[in-house]
Write a protein that holds these residues in place. Structure first.
Motif, short mmCIF file in Angstrom:
data_model
loop_
_atom_site.label_atom_id
_atom_site.label_comp_id
_atom_site.label_asym_id
_atom_site.label_seq_id
_atom_site.Cartn_x
_atom_site.Cartn_y
_atom_site.Cartn_z
N UNK A 154 6.45 -7.53 -5.76
CA UNK A 154 6.86 -6.02 -6.10
C UNK A 154 7.18 -6.06 -7.78
N UNK A 155 7.31 -7.27 -8.38
CA UNK A 155 7.65 -6.81 -10.01
C UNK A 155 6.43 -7.20 -10.65
N UNK B 140 13.15 5.32 8.02
CA UNK B 140 13.71 4.23 8.87
C UNK B 140 12.72 3.54 9.70
N UNK B 141 11.58 3.77 9.77
CA UNK B 141 10.61 2.92 10.49
C UNK B 141 9.95 1.97 9.72
N UNK B 142 9.90 0.42 10.12
CA UNK B 142 9.08 -0.58 9.44
C UNK B 142 7.79 -0.17 8.95
N UNK B 143 7.05 0.34 9.78
CA UNK B 143 5.49 0.69 9.17
C UNK B 143 5.38 1.75 7.93
N UNK B 144 6.61 2.58 7.81
CA UNK B 144 6.36 3.21 6.71
C UNK B 144 7.18 2.46 5.40
N UNK B 145 7.65 1.64 5.55
CA UNK B 145 8.60 0.70 4.42
C UNK B 145 7.86 0.62 3.13
N UNK B 146 8.58 1.02 2.14
CA UNK B 146 8.15 0.49 0.77
C UNK B 146 8.56 -0.80 0.52
N UNK B 147 8.08 -1.46 -0.36
CA UNK B 147 8.27 -2.93 -0.86
C UNK B 147 9.91 -3.05 -0.96
N UNK B 148 10.62 -2.35 -1.70
CA UNK B 148 12.07 -2.69 -1.70
C UNK B 148 12.61 -2.67 -0.46
N UNK C 292 0.72 -1.17 0.05
CA UNK C 292 0.02 0.02 -0.11
C UNK C 292 0.94 1.17 -0.02
N UNK C 293 1.98 1.28 0.82
CA UNK C 293 2.73 2.50 0.75
C UNK C 293 3.36 2.77 -0.45
N UNK C 294 3.82 1.67 -1.06
CA UNK C 294 4.42 1.84 -2.41
C UNK C 294 3.55 2.53 -3.10
N UNK D 90 0.51 4.11 -3.07
CA UNK D 90 0.08 5.40 -2.97
C UNK D 90 1.46 6.49 -2.99
N UNK D 91 2.36 6.09 -2.67
CA UNK D 91 3.39 6.87 -2.78
C UNK D 91 3.92 7.14 -4.26
N UNK D 92 3.93 6.00 -5.02
CA UNK D 92 4.32 5.87 -6.54
C UNK D 92 2.97 6.86 -7.08
N UNK D 93 1.80 6.48 -6.58
CA UNK D 93 0.79 7.36 -7.23
C UNK D 93 0.64 8.81 -7.29
N UNK D 94 0.81 9.28 -5.83
CA UNK D 94 1.10 10.70 -5.48
C UNK D 94 2.20 11.34 -6.18
N UNK D 95 3.37 10.66 -6.30
CA UNK D 95 4.57 11.12 -6.92
C UNK D 95 4.00 11.46 -8.61
#
Lengths: 279, 430, 322
Positions: free
Chosen positions: A253-254, A220-228, A74-76, A78-83
């Motif tokens: 992720x691919x 740095x925090x695991x709950x904010x991590x993206x897939x990579x 989800x993080x990956x 929405x970040x990619x979409x917003x970017x």
């Protein structure tokens, strides 16, 4: 004559063989990743068979169970979409400014934009991180991934190239109709640029989705991590690197990119070709 | 986000509201606030398993404290702590730290001073640990496990090669045993050339009371004939083909250990936890433990490798609860003995050694009473200067030179000189 | 208003100039009102804030000793002086140069040849080949790709050695020798970027009028001669562009060396970015890393400029000869 034809045949077959060999090299890692993700751990390292002896989806279950993968997905996303959204808007805006107006200093400013391509990200990653942390307090938020690179030289260049081909008459007609400049951009320019926006959008999305160095630094925090970052956290020591889970995670992720690629590949290919040549 | 930032964000009105709430909480009694204490603890496998094995008792004794374990691998813990240092936020309450990296963080000033609380334990815990936890007479972390080293050997392989494990007294004996094992096609120990992490080299230095630096902190790597001959000993083993060329902690390495393709593991007590849990559980009973070979006939028969401590972060708002946690998990002989039993993390708390458990035979080591051996060895760990506030850099620079030496790209002397000079220029040490 | 109606095709030519003039003035008015500057402003604001300022900040930091914590202490040129003797940093630069030589010439040539093949009528199924060759681009610089290659190149269990064994070749220490590690890294990078470079070349080729090659063919030139004497010279700007991208890309490698080889063995694959990252986040030497960043930045600019100057000088030379 017949000899020439036969020689041509041989050459043609040789060309196809070379193409097939290189294509196989290109595709093999994808296949290897997929196959490994479906193998139980011992089979990966016994290496006895290419295909799994015991097919399993367990690795995928483990990936979502052992790590915060769903959250990261989800993080990956929405970040990619917003970017992508913000980047497309600002790059189209900049490209429009450079392509469709004459103003003093335009050439110089545009040359400056292109010159900024020579600033490698790694040269500013340290001070940028310090800024994010000490001034903006953006560490562990998605903002550092979305905002700083939103209006980038490549995107502006790319959109400008496309917009040069928009006939001025369309814009002027709108002006005469009394449309305001922002309205012209939103209602006339953006729709006309849809193909370029899609191409650039895919490029930006892929870059954001795959980003590693910058997320590694600012999340740095695991709950904010993206897939990579989740994938990387699986690498040992201590403990053994769970290559089975790692490969399942790699597939996760691919896969979205592969699907997107197959759907949009024509746009992407023509986009990259259009974006690079005319410079 | 910590409270400071929240205040800034919500502005004065919210600050007033917060102050009001705080006042209310204080007025209704500290008990209310106390009940909701949650401690965040950073650790990794196997330290998390070890700590959790004592949680049942702790939670019973302190029902008001709940525990939130975050599993992060050591390299990431260190990075996060350093980054946290810049902002003063993003810390846990308690973190596990490897002794190798402890000095780096005591220097950084982010660890809480526990001198007073730890004072009663000073005599109960191995002295060498305290020197690592202490800076200018202040204690910044509580000692946990020690890493007394021994020689783990594979019984069946030794039998096959007709080697008596007790006949290996010195490293020269180790070399000779290696030659015998070579005939069977089994390396006596595994040391990667291209991926060497210099850890074994450090162990060998520690055993002789040596290290990267001396007591003053000056780099001695290129100034000691003993260090040179230690490195050359490794070269001799490689040249004779006695070391298997496999990188530690990779799957081929695990496979070699499982398949009996390596005869010995000169490693620390904590290796047991890996062997027994996932690395080679099926080889149970086929291992034995003898003291580490020494450099001289009566030289030290052990060294220290690794070991860890628990530190309370200076930033923790639950310092009292955090101390309760540390004290329970590391300061109680019964808990530490239990932890040792569960995970093979050898306690530096000497009172834990009196547990009857220490005298029990261990089936994994063929019924040997290995814990008594580790106790004896732990008492004789030499004082050495392998770990320091610049350990990570030193290890990384030494590893690269060691790899070049192993791959035949430079001599032992060059390797040490290059590593020493690189360390001097990078760390500003003399 | 009929005059202004876009769809009215039946206007007399005489009206046109006035109409254009009227529209031009409208556009000029928009320009004068500052709209275009407003449109391009976000780029400059973001660039100033998130690139220019950091560059300056980094310069400031590079004269200081700072561990992210506490005050930054002015130490003059000490960081640069230490950096001058830092063999590891120069090794990382050298590694990039070597890596560049390992894969860029091969990749560029392959990309060029493939582009020519896919541009000719000689090959069918062009779309399919293009897709297959370009596919790895979506995994460029990814963690997943690095781990996949790590597994494929594993000395014992990887399929690369299995495949070589099948061909009767003895196993290769892909990640366990300094040169093989560089080659492996080059393979991974080439795998990801070959298709991209091919597309760039293909785009360049499509801009070349086919008559030129046709004329050469009529003159009796063979395909190889046409390739060498017509295609490559005409494509030179595009090739230069592609190589410039490869220079910057190679010197900016991070994910691949970090995860595939961790900079080893014996530092053979460590890169400037790895050094910057490690010195900042593992060793907390922020000032030192800033100095590193500046040297690294300068080297890249010099490399790019050198290439630009060489190319333009050669162009002038060629023009003079012509």
């Amino acid at each position: 004559m017949t000899f020439a034809v036969r020689r041509d045949h041989v050459a043609r077959i040789a060309v196809y063989l070379v193409l097939a060999a290189i294509s196989a090299f290109m595709v093999f890692p994808f296949v290897w990743m997929l196959v490994s993700s479906l193998k139980p751990f011992p089979e990966i390292f016994s290496g006895a068979h290419f295909l799994p002896e015991h097919w399993t989806l367990h690795n995928f279950a483990s990936f979502f169970h052992q790590t915060n993968a769903a959250r990261a997905l989800w993080n990956s996303f929405y970040i990619a979409t917003a970017t992508t959204a913000l980047s497309l808007f600002l790059c189209a805006l900049g490209g429009y400014g450079f392509a469709k107006f004459r103003f003093p200093g335009r050439t110089l400013l545009f040359a400056f934009v292109i010159a900024t391509l020579a600033v490698p990200f790694a040269a500013i990653v340290v001070p940028l991180f310090v800024m994010m942390r000490n001034t903006f307090h953006w560490v562990d938020t998605p903002w550092p991934l979305i905002v700083p690179s939103a209006a980038n030289a490549f995107g502006i260049f790319f959109m400008r190239q496309y917009m040069l081909s928009i006939p001025d008459e369309i814009l002027d007609a709108a002006r005469v109709d009394g449309a305001s400049e922002p309205r012209i951009f939103l209602r006339v320019v953006l729709p006309v640029c849809a193909p370029a926006l899609i191409s650039l959008g895919i490029i930006v999305f892929i870059a954001s989705w795959n980003g590693f160095l910058w997320p590694l630094v600012v999340l740095p925090s695991p709950q904010h991590w993206t897939l990579p970052l989740v994938l990387r956290s699986l690498q040992g020591p201590p403990g053994r690197t769970p290559y089975d889970v790692l490969m399942a995670g790699s597939v996760v992720s691919t896969l979205p990119l592969v699907i997107g690629f197959l759907v949009f590949q024509r746009r992407l290919v023509s986009g990259i070709m259009a974006g690079t040549v005319k410079g | 986000m910590d409270g400071r930032h929240m205040l800034r964000r919500f502005g004065g009105r919210s600050a007033a509201a917060v102050a009001f709430v705080v006042a209310l909480v204080v007025a209704t009694g500290a008990g209310a606030a106390h009940r909701s204490t949650t401690l965040t603890i950073w650790c990794w496998t196997p330290t998390d398993d070890a700590l959790k094995s004592a949680d049942a008792g702790f939670t019973k004794a302190h029902p008001d404290i709940s525990l939130n374990y975050v599993q992060i691998k050591p390299a990431d813990v260190y990075q996060k702590l350093q980054l946290g240092a810049a902002a003063g936020s993003g810390f846990p309450d308690v973190s596990c730290l490897e002794d190798s990296h402890l000095a780096q963080f005591t220097k950084l000033g982010i660890l809480a001073d526990i001198t007073k609380q730890a004072a009663p334990y000073k005599k109960q815990i191995q002295a060498y640990k305290w020197t690592q936890e202490t800076v200018n007479g202040h204690i910044y972390a509580f000692p946990w496990d020690a890493g007394p080293m021994a020689l783990f050997y594979r019984r069946s392989v030794f039998k096959q090669a007709h080697i008596q494990p007790t006949s290996i007294h010195t490293w020269n004996d180790f070399y000779k045993a290696g030659l015998k094992l070579k005939k069977l096609g089994i390396p006596i120990w595994l040391q990667s050339k291209a991926q060497n992490d210099a850890r074994f080299f450090e162990d060998l230095l520690w055993q002789q009371g040596l290290g990267y630096v001396n007591a003053k902190g000056d780099v001695v790597l290129d100034k000691s004939p003993k260090i040179l001959s230690t490195l050359e000993f490794m070269g001799k083993m490689w040249n004779a083909g006695l070391f298997g060329d496999l990188a530690e902690w990779t799957d081929p390495w695990y496979k070699a250990i499982n398949d009996g393709k390596v005869a010995t593991l000169p490693m620390a007590a904590w290796m047991g936890t890996f062997l027994k849990s996932w690395l080679a559980p099926k080889t149970s009973g086929d291992w034995g433990v003898v003291p580490l070979p020494s450099w001289t006939p009566h030289g030290a028969q052990t060294a220290n490798d690794g070991g860890s401590s628990l530190a309370i972060m200076k930033s923790s708002s639950n310092a009292a609860a955090a101390w309760q946690y540390v004290q329970w998990h590391l300061g109680r002989a019964d808990v530490q003995a239990h932890t040792y039993q569960q995970t093979d993390l050898f306690p530096s708390l000497e009172s834990a050694w009196r547990s009857p458990y220490m005298r029990q035979p261990d089936p994994y080591y063929g019924g040997q009473k290995d814990r008594l051996l580790f106790e004896q060895l732990a008492r004789k760990i030499p004082v050495a200067h392998v770990y320091s506030s610049d350990y990570e850099q030193m290890d990384s620079l030494m590893s690269a030179e060691l790899q070049k030496y192993a791959l035949g790209k430079e001599t032992a002397q060059q390797a040490l000189k290059n590593a020493a000079n690189a360390i001097r220029s990078r760390t500003g040490r003399s | 208003m009929a005059v202004l109606d876009q769809s009215s095709d039946s206007m007399s030519p005489a009206v046109r100039p006035t109409r254009t003039a009227g529209r031009l003035s409208l556009r000029r008015r928009a320009t004068r009102a500052g709209w275009p500057l407003l449109f391009v402003a976000p780029f400059f604001v973001l660039f100033a804030l998130f690139s220019l300022y950091p560059l300056g900040f980094s310069l400031w930091l590079s004269f200081r000793d700072w561990s992210l914590n506490g005050p930054a202490r002015w130490i003059g040129l000490a960081n640069y002086r230490a950096l001058f003797h830092d063999s590891l940093f120069w090794q990382s630069m050298l590694n990039c140069a070597l890596l560049f030589l390992v894969y860029v010439p091969l990749m560029t040539l392959l990309a060029l040849v493939l582009a020519v093949l896919l541009n000719s009528r000689y090959v069918r199924l062009q779309g399919l080949w293009r897709t297959l060759l370009f596919l790895p681009y979506i995994m460029s610089g990814t963690v997943a790709a690095a781990f996949t290659f790590q597994l494929m190149l594993d000395r014992n269990a990887g399929y690369a050695n299995k495949f070589l064994g099948f061909l009767g070749v003895s196993p290769v220490p892909w990640l366990d020798s300094t040169w093989w590690a560089r080659i492996s890294l080059g393979l991974l990078v080439m795998w990801a970027w070959l298709g991209y470079n091919m597309l760039i070349m293909l785009a360049g080729l499509q801009a070349i009028p086919p008559e030129l090659a046709e004329a050469a063919r009529v003159d009796g030139a063979g395909p190889i001669r046409i390739f060498a004497r017509v295609t490559v010279p005409l494509l030179r700007p595009v090739i230069v562009f592609s190589v410039t991208l490869s220079i910057i890309g190679t010197f900016s490698l991070f994910t691949e060396p970090l995860l595939l080889t961790n900079g080893g063995p014996a530092n053979a694959t460590t890169t400037p970015v790895l050094q910057i990252w490690q010195n900042t986040f593992s060793f907390l030497r922020v000032g030192y890393s800033a100095a590193m960043s500046w040297i690294y930045f300068a080297v890249i600019v010099v490399l790019a400029l050198t290439q630009y100057v060489l190319v333009s000088r050669r162009d002038r030379y060629l023009e003079a000869r012509r």
